[in-house]
Write an enzyme that holds these catalytic residues in place. Structure first.
Site, PDB file in Angstrom:
ATOM      1  N   ASP A 127      39.887  21.015  32.639  1.00  0.00           N
ATOM      2  CA  ASP A 127      40.710  20.507  33.771  1.00  0.00           C
ATOM      3  C   ASP A 127      40.495  21.551  34.823  1.00  0.00           C
ATOM      4  O   ASP A 127      39.840  22.622  34.817  1.00  0.00           O
ATOM      5  CB  ASP A 127      42.001  20.321  33.407  1.00  0.00           C
ATOM      6  CG  ASP A 127      42.913  21.642  33.256  1.00  0.00           C
ATOM      7  OD1 ASP A 127      42.160  22.792  33.191  1.00  0.00           O
ATOM      8  OD2 ASP A 127      43.831  21.644  32.858  1.00  0.00           O
ATOM      9  N   SER A 128      40.965  21.089  36.031  1.00  0.00           N
ATOM     10  CA  SER A 128      40.848  22.061  37.308  1.00  0.00           C
ATOM     11  C   SER A 128      41.692  23.499  37.390  1.00  0.00           C
ATOM     12  O   SER A 128      41.493  24.152  38.254  1.00  0.00           O
ATOM     13  CB  SER A 128      40.913  21.161  38.507  1.00  0.00           C
ATOM     14  OG  SER A 128      42.145  20.914  38.737  1.00  0.00           O
ATOM     15  N   GLY A 129      42.803  23.293  36.689  1.00  0.00           N
ATOM     16  CA  GLY A 129      43.833  24.486  36.839  1.00  0.00           C
ATOM     17  C   GLY A 129      44.957  24.001  37.729  1.00  0.00           C
ATOM     18  O   GLY A 129      46.084  24.819  37.739  1.00  0.00           O
ATOM     19  N   GLY A 130      44.655  23.114  38.409  1.00  0.00           N
ATOM     20  CA  GLY A 130      45.733  22.626  39.646  1.00  0.00           C
ATOM     21  C   GLY A 130      47.125  22.135  38.869  1.00  0.00           C
ATOM     22  O   GLY A 130      48.031  22.531  39.395  1.00  0.00           O
ATOM     23  N   PHE A 131      46.916  21.325  37.830  1.00  0.00           N
ATOM     24  CA  PHE A 131      48.245  20.628  37.363  1.00  0.00           C
ATOM     25  C   PHE A 131      49.103  22.033  36.670  1.00  0.00           C
ATOM     26  O   PHE A 131      50.249  21.914  36.844  1.00  0.00           O
ATOM     27  CB  PHE A 131      47.940  19.853  36.043  1.00  0.00           C
ATOM     28  CG  PHE A 131      49.111  19.208  35.452  1.00  0.00           C
ATOM     29  CD1 PHE A 131      49.719  18.213  36.144  1.00  0.00           C
ATOM     30  CD2 PHE A 131      49.409  19.695  34.272  1.00  0.00           C
ATOM     31  CE1 PHE A 131      50.949  17.585  35.761  1.00  0.00           C
ATOM     32  CE2 PHE A 131      50.706  19.104  33.585  1.00  0.00           C
ATOM     33  CZ  PHE A 131      51.404  18.262  34.404  1.00  0.00           C
ATOM     34  N   ASP A 181      43.000  19.349  42.222  1.00  0.00           N
ATOM     35  CA  ASP A 181      43.832  18.199  42.961  1.00  0.00           C
ATOM     36  C   ASP A 181      45.237  18.786  43.249  1.00  0.00           C
ATOM     37  O   ASP A 181      45.384  19.382  42.458  1.00  0.00           O
ATOM     38  CB  ASP A 181      43.716  16.870  42.418  1.00  0.00           C
ATOM     39  CG  ASP A 181      44.502  17.117  40.771  1.00  0.00           C
ATOM     40  OD1 ASP A 181      44.358  17.980  40.331  1.00  0.00           O
ATOM     41  OD2 ASP A 181      44.774  16.058  40.347  1.00  0.00           O
ATOM     42  N   GLN A 223      45.158  10.285  43.061  1.00  0.00           N
ATOM     43  CA  GLN A 223      46.432  10.485  43.040  1.00  0.00           C
ATOM     44  C   GLN A 223      47.294   9.502  43.520  1.00  0.00           C
ATOM     45  O   GLN A 223      46.728   8.224  43.963  1.00  0.00           O
ATOM     46  CB  GLN A 223      46.766  11.687  43.728  1.00  0.00           C
ATOM     47  CG  GLN A 223      46.341  13.044  42.725  1.00  0.00           C
ATOM     48  CD  GLN A 223      47.359  13.180  41.705  1.00  0.00           C
ATOM     49  OE1 GLN A 223      48.539  12.847  41.712  1.00  0.00           O
ATOM     50  NE2 GLN A 223      46.791  13.955  40.830  1.00  0.00           N
ATOM     51  N   GLY A 250      48.751  12.336  37.832  1.00  0.00           N
ATOM     52  CA  GLY A 250      49.918  11.940  38.364  1.00  0.00           C
ATOM     53  C   GLY A 250      50.838  11.033  37.749  1.00  0.00           C
ATOM     54  O   GLY A 250      51.701  10.425  38.339  1.00  0.00           O
ATOM     55  N   ASP A 300      44.037  11.781  27.115  1.00  0.00           N
ATOM     56  CA  ASP A 300      44.413  13.215  26.657  1.00  0.00           C
ATOM     57  C   ASP A 300      46.051  13.304  26.559  1.00  0.00           C
ATOM     58  O   ASP A 300      46.725  12.709  27.330  1.00  0.00           O
ATOM     59  CB  ASP A 300      43.628  14.644  27.215  1.00  0.00           C
ATOM     60  CG  ASP A 300      44.699  14.541  28.526  1.00  0.00           C
ATOM     61  OD1 ASP A 300      44.551  14.014  29.550  1.00  0.00           O
ATOM     62  OD2 ASP A 300      45.330  15.623  28.660  1.00  0.00           O
ATOM     63  N   CYS A 338      46.174   6.562   6.088  1.00  0.00           N
ATOM     64  CA  CYS A 338      45.228   7.625   6.855  1.00  0.00           C
ATOM     65  C   CYS A 338      44.448   8.447   5.839  1.00  0.00           C
ATOM     66  O   CYS A 338      44.802   9.071   4.747  1.00  0.00           O
ATOM     67  CB  CYS A 338      46.543   8.463   7.360  1.00  0.00           C
ATOM     68  SG  CYS A 338      45.766   9.706   8.719  1.00  0.00           S
ATOM     69  N   CYS A 340      43.217  11.315   6.856  1.00  0.00           N
ATOM     70  CA  CYS A 340      42.984  12.842   7.070  1.00  0.00           C
ATOM     71  C   CYS A 340      43.508  13.875   5.912  1.00  0.00           C
ATOM     72  O   CYS A 340      43.656  13.215   4.899  1.00  0.00           O
ATOM     73  CB  CYS A 340      44.145  13.090   7.964  1.00  0.00           C
ATOM     74  SG  CYS A 340      45.856  13.341   7.559  1.00  0.00           S
ATOM     75  N   CYS A 343      46.815  13.696   4.454  1.00  0.00           N
ATOM     76  CA  CYS A 343      47.104  12.484   3.829  1.00  0.00           C
ATOM     77  C   CYS A 343      46.383  12.418   2.372  1.00  0.00           C
ATOM     78  O   CYS A 343      46.812  11.547   1.380  1.00  0.00           O
ATOM     79  CB  CYS A 343      47.231  11.166   4.616  1.00  0.00           C
ATOM     80  SG  CYS A 343      48.407  11.382   5.724  1.00  0.00           S
ATOM     81  N   HIS A 369      47.038  15.494  11.130  1.00  0.00           N
ATOM     82  CA  HIS A 369      47.499  14.078  10.936  1.00  0.00           C
ATOM     83  C   HIS A 369      47.740  13.305  12.228  1.00  0.00           C
ATOM     84  O   HIS A 369      47.327  12.118  12.432  1.00  0.00           O
ATOM     85  CB  HIS A 369      48.539  14.080  10.078  1.00  0.00           C
ATOM     86  CG  HIS A 369      49.197  12.684   9.804  1.00  0.00           C
ATOM     87  ND1 HIS A 369      48.411  11.700   9.244  1.00  0.00           N
ATOM     88  CD2 HIS A 369      50.137  12.225  10.811  1.00  0.00           C
ATOM     89  CE1 HIS A 369      49.345  10.258   9.498  1.00  0.00           C
ATOM     90  NE2 HIS A 369      50.258  10.879  10.238  1.00  0.00           N
TER      91      HIS A 369
HETATM   92 ZN   LIG Z   1      47.072  11.970   7.996  1.00  0.00          ZN
END
Ligand SMILES: [Zn+2]
Length: 407
Positions: A127-131, A181, A223, A250, A300, A338, A340, A343, A369
């Site tokens: 990311d840009s660091g802005g947030f 941004d 934005q 945003g 994300d 699941c 994973c 599980c 998980h």
């Molecule tokens: Zn799982």
């Protein structure tokens, strides 16, 4: 072709050890004329805007739609790299702000870039660091040039500008860099959001000029807060830069969930069809499904690992607190559907015991998980789009959905 059929083999290949080149920083070499960031759409839903496809990067493909785990400080907290690959992750995020403060981009560049430094050979995005500056930093000054803030680590004065953010991200060397941004808080007045949009667009132009790293794509960010006219204008301006991908920021900043849905429905159709669409900070199942129905491809969110660290598991669309006494004698798998590690190998009673005992492994297993659940959900949406049943299975609330007419 199902996005699932390729992903495991490619994820495994992506983490295979790469030959070292005498420790020299590696800039991927491009074949002449080849565009490393092609986005191909492989199937479309006939009833919604959903599509599945593949975003090609120098470190491998990202099959969309796809959730991207967040590795804030060049680590997805509590999860080792082979375990991360096991979740089905393809592109992983890292945060420019955190890496600039510690260890500093020079150390990462010295290691040969972020892929080598953290040991993830699949696609990466910074990311840009802005947030983080706007949400975490003690801001001293913000103007058209950039932002001056005090480091929360040692109080040092740091200036972040579009040029500086690009320089840091180029040194980190992820496959995708994000434009710097200004993400206004919620709520904010229309005048304040309009000013943030103007600045975001001017900064995007400076990012485009400053960004100069072969093998790294730059994404612009739309934005506009909750104001439809500002969102439309921002989508038009950012799309005009014709970058390899476009993000919508945003959202998920504290607005009511209905407002978030309205923004997705308005902005999704305004984005350039042929580019990957990244909805920033959104990672709940229902919101991702609504967004995919509007043509979003990438997501994300820190929630799966944050919840995992606090003993909460995402199961069947619910949040389960594994501290709860009801799991003490429950010797069944956490989620029998699941695949994973948690599980496959362990019971609810064992996970309950680990969380109650504050064992590190409990947090790791629940994080794994939760990540696996979100990744599996986005893969399942891709498969449904490819098989022509997305609207029926995932978007019954869409007016055009065949499922909507069966209600
Ligand atoms: Zn799982």
């Amino acid at each position: 072709m199902s996005p699932d059929s390729q992903s495991s083999a490619e994820a495994a290949a992506a983490v295979a050890p790469q030959p070292a080149a005498d420790g020299a920083p590696t800039v991927p070499t491009l074949q002449e004329g080849a565009h490393p960031f092609r986005f191909t759409i492989t199937a479309r839903c006939p009833h919604t805007r959903a599509r599945c496809g593949c975003f090609h990067t120098p470190h491998g493909p990202v099959h969309t739609p796809r959730f991207m785990p967040v590795g804030t400080a060049a680590t997805v907290k509590g999860v080792a790299i082979p375990q991360l690959a096991d979740t089905g992750a393809e592109m992983v995020l890292a945060n420019t702000y955190h890496l600039h403060l510690q260890p500093g981009e020079a150390v990462v560049a010295e290691a040969g870039g972020l892929h080598r430094f953290m040991g993830w050979q699949g696609p990466l995005l910074t990311d840009s660091g802005g947030f983080q500056v706007f949400s975490l930093g003690a801001i001293n000054r913000i103007d058209d040039d950039g932002v001056v803030f005090r480091s929360p680590r040692d109080g040092a004065r740091i200036t972040l500008t579009p040029e500086r953010s690009m320089a840091i991200q180029m040194a980190l060397g992820a496959d995708v860099a994000m434009a710097f941004d200004q993400c206004p808080p919620y709520p904010a007045s229309e005048a304040d959001v309009a000013a943030a949009c103007r600045r975001t667009h001017a900064w995007l132009e400076r990012c485009v000029v400053a960004h100069d790293r072969p093998g790294q794509a730059l994404f612009g960010i739309v934005q506009g807060g909750c104001y439809p006219a500002l969102r439309a204008e921002s989508a038009r301006v950012v799309a005009g830069f014709d970058l390899p991908g476009i993000a919508v920021g945003g959202v998920s900043v504290g607005e009511p969930v209905e407002e978030m849905h309205r923004i997705m429905r308005q902005v999704g159709p305004l984005l350039p069809e042929a580019k990957p669409h990244y909805l920033m900070g959104v990672g709940s199942l229902r919101e991702m499904a609504i967004a995919v129905a509007q043509g979003f491809d990438l997501f994300d969110c820190v929630l799966p690992t944050r919840l995992g660290r606090h003993g909460t598991a995402l199961v069947g669309g619910e949040r389960w607190n594994l501290r709860n006494a009801r799991f003490r004698h429950d010797h069944t798998p956490l989620d029998p559907t699941c695949p994973c590690l948690a599980c496959r190998l362990h019971s609810r009673a064992y996970l309950h015991h680990l969380i109650r005992s504050e064992e590190m492994l409990g947090r790791t297993l629940l994080s794994l998980h939760n990540l696996s659940t979100l990744l599996r959900f986005t893969r399942a949406m891709g498969q449904a789009i490819a098989e022509g049943c997305f609207a029926e299975d995932f978007a019954p609330w869409e007016p055009a959905s065949p499922a909507a007419h069966t209600w």
